[in-house]
Enzyme design. Structure first.
Site, PDB file in Angstrom:
ATOM      1  N   ASP A 158       0.821  -1.217   0.000  1.00 31.94           N
ATOM      2  CA  ASP A 158       0.000   0.000   0.000  1.00 31.94           C
ATOM      3  C   ASP A 158       0.856   1.268   0.000  1.00 31.94           C
ATOM      4  O   ASP A 158       0.323   2.377  -0.113  1.00 31.94           O
ATOM      5  CB  ASP A 158      -1.015   0.013   1.164  1.00 31.94           C
ATOM      6  CG  ASP A 158      -0.402  -0.190   2.540  1.00 31.94           C
ATOM      7  OD1 ASP A 158       0.644  -0.855   2.645  1.00 31.94           O
ATOM      8  OD2 ASP A 158      -0.980   0.325   3.525  1.00 31.94           O
ATOM      9  N   HIS A 162      -4.002   7.285   6.942  1.00 32.06           N
ATOM     10  CA  HIS A 162      -3.870   5.823   6.944  1.00 32.06           C
ATOM     11  C   HIS A 162      -4.994   5.154   7.742  1.00 32.06           C
ATOM     12  O   HIS A 162      -4.765   4.334   8.634  1.00 32.06           O
ATOM     13  CB  HIS A 162      -2.489   5.412   7.488  1.00 32.06           C
ATOM     14  CG  HIS A 162      -2.054   4.035   7.073  1.00 32.06           C
ATOM     15  ND1 HIS A 162      -2.502   2.898   7.706  1.00 32.06           N
ATOM     16  CD2 HIS A 162      -1.229   3.590   6.092  1.00 32.06           C
ATOM     17  CE1 HIS A 162      -1.954   1.828   7.146  1.00 32.06           C
ATOM     18  NE2 HIS A 162      -1.173   2.230   6.155  1.00 32.06           N
TER      19      HIS A 162
END
Ligand SMILES: [Zn+2]
Ligand SMILES: [Zn+2]
Length: 302
Positions: free
Chosen positions: A65, A265
């Site tokens: 990611d 996040h």
């Protein structure tokens, strides 16, 4: 002035309404990117910034990611006819990881310079940015970054006149250059006052709270910090998977005396960060929930 854009604020996977966490900054014609997950190109496009002036890409760590968007971005930068070198900074193994990804982006019109971080902390001076990588605590080797733009002292005309420094050299001295003229040497400290407060930005994601974050984020104008979970009952999950809750991030912001903190996040399971912000602000009032494209301009103080 430092232009800042939090391109995305998602962790683990991109969602239809949330890009993966990445940060882009612009200073003096040079752009810098921190992390490049899947879809980062779309987020940059959405912001309307260009790919070609990206001179530096920093990686926090090698989870998909945060890096899987790199080959596509390199191809796009190549298609934009970039020829100047691109510097990549990241944990040990960077060159091996990037070269593996480069199997699908083999021919580029620009060279790539690799700077693998050695040890717990390392500073890089690049394109007017002073970048410091510092080790954090995730389940693989991971670094946070501070980005500082220094500001020289104020030009002192009186002193320049007293020392009979020709006016034609003033601007060069002001920009930090040493000038020689007919056997005389003029140095910037002859005409500049003490250094003034610069700009400081700290970005850290995929970590437990650490002393290295508290220390390195100290007095930042902006602190962008992971907050995977807002739900209080997920504190043990955050600790198990080496992430943070919103409240832990706010605690770091408070301890580091930063001016403002943005959360990023988020776990894909968290649909909206807003309902948790009242509690977060009790710990650190200048907290903001990050969102895709959240931007600011950090200015030098008057
Ligand atoms: Zn992540
Ligand atoms: Zn990770």
């Amino acid at each position: 002035m430092l232009d800042v854009c939090l391109l995305g604020c998602g962790g683990m996977m991109p969602l239809p309404y949330r890009y993966l966490t990445a940060l882009m900054t612009r200073f003096n014609g040079s752009s810098l990117l921190v992390d490049c997950g899947e879809g980062t190109q779309i987020a940059i496009k959405e912001k309307g910034w260009s790919f070609k002036p990206i001179d530096v890409i920093c990686f926090t760590h090698f989870h998909g990611d945060h890096i899987s968007g790199l080959p596509g971005l390199l191809l796009t930068m190549g298609n934009a006819d970039r020829t100047e070198p691109l510097t990549l900074i990241g944990p040990k193994g960077l060159e091996r990881v990037v070269n593996s990804l480069r199997v699908i982006a083999p021919e580029l019109p620009f060279p790539i310079l690799f700077r693998e971080i050695e040890g717990p902390e390392q500073t890089f001076e690049l394109k007017g940015y002073r970048l410091k990588a510092f080790r954090v605590n995730h389940n693989v080797v991971c670094y946070g970054y501070t980005m500082e733009i220094d500001r020289a002292g104020k030009f002192d005309v009186e002193r320049a006149r007293e020392r009979e420094i020709p006016q034609k050299f003033w601007s060069r001295l002001q920009s930090g250059e040493t000038v020689e003229d007919g056997g005389r040497v003029f140095t910037p400290d002859m005409v500049l006052g003490p250094p003034r407060k610069g700009i400081k930005l700290t970005y850290t994601t995929d970590t437990r709270p650490t002393d290295s974050i508290r220390r390195n984020a100290l007095d930042s104008d902006l602190f962008i910090c992971e907050g995977m979970y807002g739900e209080k009952d997920k504190a043990s999950k955050a600790s198990e998977y080496k992430h943070m809750t919103f409240y832990e991030a706010a605690g770091l912001a408070r301890d580091a005396h930063v001016r403002e903190m943005w959360l990023t996040h988020y776990s894909p399971s968290l649909t909206r960060p807003e309902p948790y912000m009242d509690e977060v602000k009790k710990i650190f009032p200048h907290s903001k929930p990050g969102k895709d494209g959240l931007s600011t301009e950090l200015m030098f103080e008057e």
